[in-house]
Design a protein around this motif. Sequence first.
Motif, short mmCIF file in Angstrom:
data_model
loop_
_atom_site.label_atom_id
_atom_site.label_comp_id
_atom_site.label_asym_id
_atom_site.label_seq_id
_atom_site.Cartn_x
_atom_site.Cartn_y
_atom_site.Cartn_z
N GLY A 47 0.82 -1.21 0.00
CA GLY A 47 0.00 0.00 0.00
C GLY A 47 0.84 1.25 0.00
N LYS A 48 1.87 1.27 0.83
CA LYS A 48 2.76 2.44 0.90
C LYS A 48 3.51 2.64 -0.41
N LYS A 49 3.81 1.56 -1.11
CA LYS A 49 4.55 1.65 -2.37
C LYS A 49 3.65 2.13 -3.51
N LYS A 53 -9.62 -17.18 6.90
CA LYS A 53 -10.88 -17.55 7.56
C LYS A 53 -11.16 -19.05 7.51
N GLU A 54 -10.49 -19.77 6.59
CA GLU A 54 -10.74 -21.21 6.49
C GLU A 54 -10.24 -21.97 7.71
N ILE A 55 -9.36 -21.31 8.55
CA ILE A 55 -8.84 -22.01 9.74
C ILE A 55 -9.60 -21.64 11.01
N GLY A 56 -10.59 -20.75 10.91
CA GLY A 56 -11.39 -20.41 12.09
C GLY A 56 -11.27 -18.96 12.52
N ASP A 57 -11.53 -18.71 13.81
CA ASP A 57 -11.61 -17.34 14.32
C ASP A 57 -10.30 -16.56 14.16
N GLU A 58 -9.18 -17.23 14.39
CA GLU A 58 -7.89 -16.54 14.27
C GLU A 58 -7.69 -16.06 12.83
N GLY A 59 -8.04 -16.91 11.88
CA GLY A 59 -7.91 -16.53 10.47
C GLY A 59 -8.88 -15.44 10.08
N LYS A 60 -10.10 -15.48 10.64
CA LYS A 60 -11.08 -14.42 10.36
C LYS A 60 -10.58 -13.07 10.86
N ALA A 61 -9.92 -13.07 12.00
CA ALA A 61 -9.37 -11.83 12.55
C ALA A 61 -8.28 -11.27 11.62
N LEU A 62 -7.46 -12.17 11.07
CA LEU A 62 -6.44 -11.74 10.12
C LEU A 62 -7.08 -11.12 8.88
N GLU A 63 -8.14 -11.75 8.39
CA GLU A 63 -8.83 -11.23 7.20
C GLU A 63 -9.41 -9.85 7.46
N ALA A 64 -9.96 -9.65 8.64
CA ALA A 64 -10.54 -8.35 8.98
C ALA A 64 -9.46 -7.26 8.95
N LYS A 65 -8.28 -7.58 9.48
CA LYS A 65 -7.18 -6.61 9.46
C LYS A 65 -6.68 -6.37 8.03
N LEU A 66 -6.64 -7.44 7.23
CA LEU A 66 -6.22 -7.31 5.84
C LEU A 66 -7.21 -6.44 5.06
N SER A 67 -8.49 -6.62 5.35
CA SER A 67 -9.52 -5.81 4.68
C SER A 67 -9.36 -4.33 5.03
N ALA A 68 -9.01 -4.04 6.27
CA ALA A 68 -8.81 -2.66 6.69
C ALA A 68 -7.63 -2.03 5.95
N ILE A 69 -6.56 -2.80 5.76
CA ILE A 69 -5.40 -2.29 5.01
C ILE A 69 -5.80 -2.03 3.56
N GLU A 88 -8.73 -1.21 2.36
CA GLU A 88 -9.54 0.01 2.30
C GLU A 88 -8.68 1.26 2.49
N LYS A 89 -7.72 1.16 3.35
CA LYS A 89 -6.83 2.30 3.65
C LYS A 89 -6.10 2.78 2.39
N TYR A 90 -5.65 1.84 1.56
CA TYR A 90 -4.84 2.21 0.40
C TYR A 90 -5.59 2.08 -0.93
N GLY A 91 -6.86 1.67 -0.90
CA GLY A 91 -7.63 1.55 -2.14
C GLY A 91 -7.14 0.43 -3.03
N MET A 92 -6.64 -0.64 -2.44
CA MET A 92 -6.12 -1.76 -3.22
C MET A 92 -7.24 -2.74 -3.55
N ARG A 93 -7.02 -3.58 -4.56
CA ARG A 93 -7.92 -4.68 -4.89
C ARG A 93 -7.20 -5.99 -4.63
N ILE A 94 -7.94 -6.98 -4.13
CA ILE A 94 -7.31 -8.24 -3.73
C ILE A 94 -8.05 -9.42 -4.35
N ILE A 95 -7.30 -10.32 -4.97
CA ILE A 95 -7.78 -11.65 -5.34
C ILE A 95 -7.28 -12.61 -4.27
N GLY A 96 -8.18 -13.42 -3.71
CA GLY A 96 -7.80 -14.34 -2.64
C GLY A 96 -8.29 -13.81 -1.31
#
Length: 889
Positions: free
Chosen positions: A90-92, A105-121, A123-131
């Motif tokens: 994002g910074k680049k 998220k396929e591994i459960g709550d811990e993975g869902k929390a990671l996805e939520a943080k990834l989604s925030a990043i 949105e912050k930089y206006g990036m698009r993600i496959i996967g």
Amino acid sequence: MGVENLDKIFKPKIITVIGASNKIGSAGYRIFRNLIGSGYNGIVYPVNPNHESIQGVEAYPSVEKLPKTPDLAVIVTPSKIVLDIAEQCGKKGIKGLLIISAGFKEIGDEGKALEAKLSAIREKYGMRIIGPNCVGFILPYLEMNATFAGAMPEKGNIALFSQSGAVCGAILDWAASAKVGFSSFISVGSMLDVDFGDLIDYFGMDTHTRSIVIYAENITNARKFMSAARSFSRVKPIIVIKSGRYKEGAKAASSHTGAMAGEDYIYDAAFKRAGIVRVKKIGDLFNCASILAKQPRPTGPNLAIITNAGGPGVLATDSIIETGGKLAKLSQETIDELNTFLPKHWSKGNPIDIIGDSDEDVYRKTIEVCLKDRNIDGLLVITVPQVMASPKRLAEHIIDLSKRITKPLLTAFVGEESVQYARQILNRNNIPTYATPEEAVETYMHLYHYARNLELLFQTPEERNIEPTKKGKQTITKIINAALKENRTLLNEAEAKEVIELYGIKTSRPQVATSEEECIEIAKKMGFPVVMKIHSPQITHKSDVGGVALNLDCEKTLRDAYKKMMKTVKKNVPDATIEGVTIQKMIEHKGGEFILGSKKDPVFGSVILFGLGGIFTELFKDRAIGFPPLNQVLAHRIIEKTKAYQLLKGFRNIPPANIHKIEETMINFSQLLEDHPEISELDINPLIPVDDDIIAVDARIVIDPHPENKPHMIISKYPSQYIKTVKLSDGTKVILRPIKPEDEPLWLDMFKSFSEETVRFRFFRIIKETPHEVRTRYCNIDYDREIGIVGEIDDNGNRRFIGVGRIILEPGQTEKAEFAIVVSDKWQRLGLGAAFIDQLIHIAGDRDYKKVYGPVLKDNVPMITLCQEKGFTISEGNPGEYLVEYTFK
């Protein structure tokens, strides 16, 4: 988010692979090897802090150290460092990420929390993600393979999106064997950002893509998916295989509708509503994609079979009947003409068995004769290896004929080595060919159902004006709020019936009795016979616990029934609070009993169910499912899919019901759901035809205290908030309102009033005729993407359109919309054009669009002047055109 920045992913000039590796066999090794070795013409930077070079290419220790900013970053690292890498990207200034890494998220709550943080990043930089957790994607026309799969597939016209990585590998193997090519091949993984809706929008506009194939395990944003699919399914067929069709069983539900409207039935109904073809086998995915992209759409199910052997013709006939098709009846003219050249012992009917000693010229003549027969909608040519007919020469004849036909033509060349070359040249020339007759018939029927579904989907409905009063809506809100204050989510029968009556659905209104004597008093006033039901907030299905007594025709039977009911219900449900009973008039009828219900699905929101009702509802499970909003055509389509339809049309001693009244009831029911998202479940069961009317004998409503947390509707409802009345300079009152599918006849009358110049100014060319398929494009629209505002006047008691303004979002866009207006010649220069522009600008602002634009012919001086007056900027556009733009501040 739409298709913004997707070019950075699917048309990248510079790519970086973060986690590129020298370790043979690793994902980082294979992906980097595929990108630099597949012929991709862009720059590929490897990022790996532990190596100076990766596979002979200079490596960089971090994203920050890259000499140029990539368009796309492919991340192949452990999930625990993906967040840090995404932040660096994002910074680049990298706008596209392909995250291969698993562990989300396929591994459960811990993975869902990671996805939520990834989604925030993101949105912050206006990036698009496959996967994340995907195989990657392949773009054959760019010779770009960003997967760890093997060989590059052939170039073709099919875009494939798969939610399963394992299935991706299997499909690639199958496609290589079957010589199936792709315009794109995308593994979507968890769909944290880019989902099926985005991909349909993007590749729906791709010139290399003629059909779209999807392997889906679930749908995430159902409304976006439906909007995208409905937008493109008319021009680029979409074929879906949905896994997980069978569940162990539905979760416990408090209504019949909840129990019967299972997940797979809802998916099936959604696909049909969007014009999508659903198949069950992977092979069917590509058979359908190929034929839908290559062949004319059939006008009916009547298939003719030409064969040189009786057995395959019989097998094809069986398959036609099994799949809901029809064996075409040959016209007498066709039979007479075939008699002039076919062997004496030919079959004299369909299948047309031309006998084993007929050669390829006989085949050709037979095909030519059949193509002229109006009774035949499609043609299947079967050949088995015989002495006389050369498969190669027959294939060449078929290819030659195919260049001038308007009916689907399929072939089944049965065998292997002797027909293999013939199959190859047929496939190369867009003639679908199959190894078995059954496979060919199944594919034809998919083609027919696709065409039929689109035809019905865009059929013009009858006009029905159903608009509940504002007071009625307020009354329902009061009823719901009162129940919630009492901590009730289930309305009692009287409340439920009052709610549906406010939407024009007739009921048998009950009266509550708290004692045996009160029962007698109410029944005498009402008149025997009556129905008695237990009155308890805890009892949902009254019949199941002995809480319903029918046809009580005198005081004695009523008293006996009351005593028995109290005893039985207390025994069956000892913890229930019994507040008395309800008494209502017994509805005598000779017809069937039906159910009309709704439930909130966690993915698709409110669904509507219709079928056979009464006490056997869940036993027979006769149901069809649809989605609000309904119109007359959509309501009828739901009804005709059920066995109940046969009863409604009249069966033996059962008189026909007023189907128009049932359609109207369903439309009212749909409107109720549209207006009140608080309704979680609603059952009308039974719904009974009585003479020429329809009566809701029982009704139950479950309300949701927090409807904002669930999807409401997957298809946008009629935007009545944009209705307004304006007055022209000559005093004429004009209603400006959004167009409806039912308006097609009025739209056509308006179009016929346009002069050639007016048509040219609006459409940039002269158009003489507008067939139904064109008119539906302007009337049957998706309000999420487009609003058409018509100007309607009262012309001596007749409704008439005198102009239309339109504002359209491009597929996948969210901020920029195109507009256009046209006014009938007689009504020009009276202020209607200005009123249209004002209303369109208001709508654009209401929807948070940033810009409205449109091309205008340079000689359309009045329009250019009007746009200048309204604050549009004027600039050069295409040759002969100006581009006018309005930017919101």
